[in-house]
Enzyme design. Structure first.
Site, short mmCIF file in Angstrom:
data_model
loop_
_atom_site.label_atom_id
_atom_site.label_comp_id
_atom_site.label_asym_id
_atom_site.label_seq_id
_atom_site.Cartn_x
_atom_site.Cartn_y
_atom_site.Cartn_z
N PRO A 208 40.27 2.92 2.94
CA PRO A 208 40.20 1.76 3.83
C PRO A 208 40.57 0.43 3.18
CG PRO A 208 38.00 2.51 3.26
CD PRO A 208 38.94 3.54 2.73
N PHE A 209 40.67 0.40 1.85
CA PHE A 209 41.00 -0.87 1.17
C PHE A 209 42.20 -0.70 0.25
CE2 PHE A 209 36.48 -0.91 2.22
CZ PHE A 209 36.45 -2.04 3.04
N GLU A 226 36.35 0.93 -1.75
CA GLU A 226 35.13 0.11 -1.79
C GLU A 226 35.36 -1.35 -1.42
OE1 GLU A 226 31.38 -0.90 -4.82
OE2 GLU A 226 32.98 0.45 -5.47
N LYS A 242 27.92 4.15 -5.01
CA LYS A 242 27.36 4.86 -6.15
C LYS A 242 27.01 6.26 -5.67
CE LYS A 242 27.42 2.80 -10.06
NZ LYS A 242 28.81 2.46 -9.79
#
Length: 422
Positions: A208-209, A226, A242
């Site tokens: 997504p990034f 992230e 994490k």
């Protein structure tokens, strides 16, 4: 000048737009890869050309960025390197730096293209000409190069295991609770086609990034899953990762992997530690009583891995600027450890390369005051001028960590990059 166009061929438009944008010496694009995200503002964001830029390599970076944004109410895109930690804390970065990227680089683009669904927003002096140029671009004219890079590591497997054990002695003494320990993989005298490598990486590991940044021969090719920090109105959002496990081709085995990750006490403990760190960081920028955990232990599946992601939010104080809010949380806790300062000091001691842009943040500021930045992980950094290529991988080291498993986690995280480079 803003014009809105429409297209029903999203994938073709995406590839044509990226190749058109890559013809500029400075360009940046962000690809959400159609992941469902309540905080995402677009499917694809492309920026080309430079009206103004801000490049810095020393102290005072966040203050400079503050002034730059105050003077320019427009889209501003760029990155913050991990080593800006030295800007706000009494820390140093003396490890090897072969990449030679500036500490941060932001620019105001000449052209902005935002794609959401079948709507294409083009903001430029000549939007119609740009729309025509993109649609007329011939993908068949793109030559595919046979690109291979000889990848080396700063640590042998044995050296990595010994270093993790040395770090665990610090944890036993109470110096830290957890640290994100990173190692560099690199290639020297290597030539690649950065856009082609990014396209392969984005296809093999869509996230997504995902992002691509280029400026005068320096490249950031990222498949980041992230989000570091985002602002939507007065709401600040952080989504630390994490907890990682591999994917399985068999559906039942894959579900078992997800369940095992969610029930793993070590992974849950690491996630809670970083969530607490992020909550503490956000209190510096938050209205009293507004910091809350919106989601704890969220399980998200990507093409290569399953990840445990938590979401922490707050309402921002009106008195703080966006660079101040970012500075209060930078670098992100998921890439440092806890306590934050001690973890960064030990990372500097045991790591063998300057992190630079890796574990920094790449993103944008919008004219309405919103912003969105990823965490620069699962990322290739490339200096075309020196022909040096680098990617880091890391994992969270705790007292319960098995050094062998931590090494295997690093290899898993770098798998997609290794595949596209080999």
């Amino acid at each position: 000048m803003l014009r809105i166009f429409h297209s029903d061929c999203r994938d073709t438009l995406k590839h044509k737009s990226l190749h058109w944008a890559d013809s500029f010496s400075t360009a940046c694009f962000f690809d959400s890869n159609q992941y469902a995200d309540p905080y995402s503002a677009f499917d694809l964001f492309i920026a080309t050309g430079v009206k103004k830029e801000l490049i810095h390599t020393g102290k005072g970076s966040f203050n400079e960025l503050d002034s730059f944004l105050a003077e320019n109410k427009s889209y501003v895109l760029g990155y913050l390197s991990y080593d800006l930690k030295n800007d706000s804390e009494d820390l140093v970065s003396n490890n090897l730096d072969h990449l030679k990227f500036p500490e941060f680089h932001f620019f105001i683009p000449e052209t902005i293209i935002l794609i959401k669904g079948n709507e294409v927003h083009i903001e430029s002096e000549q939007p119609e000409e740009i729309w025509r140029a993109i649609n007329e671009f011939e993908l068949s004219n793109i030559e595919s190069a046979d690109q291979k890079s000889k990848i080396q590591s700063r640590f042998s497997r044995g050296e990595y295991l010994d270093t993790v054990k040395a770090i665990q002695k610090h944890i036993q003494r109470g110096d830290i609770y957890e640290i994100n320990f990173c190692q560099e993989f690199y290639a020297e005298n290597t030539s690649i086609n950065p856009l082609e490598i990014f396209s392969k990486l984005n296809k093999l590991s869509p996230t997504p990034f995902a992002s691509y940044f280029k400026s005068d021969g320096l490249y950031v090719l990222s498949a980041s899953p992230e989000r570091f920090l985002s602002r939507r109105g007065s709401k600040i959002i952080s989504q630390p990762i994490k907890g990682t496990s591999s994917r399985k081709t068999n559906a039942i085995q894959d579900e078992n992997q997800k369940r095992a990750l969610l029930e793993n006490e070590k992974e849950r403990s690491e996630n809670v530690m970083i969530v607490d760190l992020v909550r503490n960081d956000l209190t510096k920028s938050a209205k009293e009583g507004t910091v809350k955990v919106e989601e704890l232990f969220g399980l998200y599946s990507f093409k290569q891995v399953h990840q445990m992601i938590s979401t922490v939010v707050c309402e921002a104080k009106e008195s703080l600027s966006n660079p101040q809010i970012i500075s209060n949380t930078f670098p992100m806790g998921s890439m440092t450890g806890a306590p934050k300062i001690s973890a960064m000091q030990l990372a500097e001691k045991y790591e063998r390369s300057k992190r630079g842009v890796y574990s920094g943040a790449l993103g944008y500021f919008a004219p309405n005051g919103d912003f969105d930045f990823n965490v620069v992980i699962r990322t290739i950094l490339y200096n075309e001028n020196s022909k040096y290529l680098s990617f880091h991988v890391g994992s969270a080291i705790t007292l319960d960590s098995d050094p062998e498993k931590e090494y295997e986690e690093c290899i898993l995280k770098g798998k997609a990059i290794t595949e596209v480079l080999s």
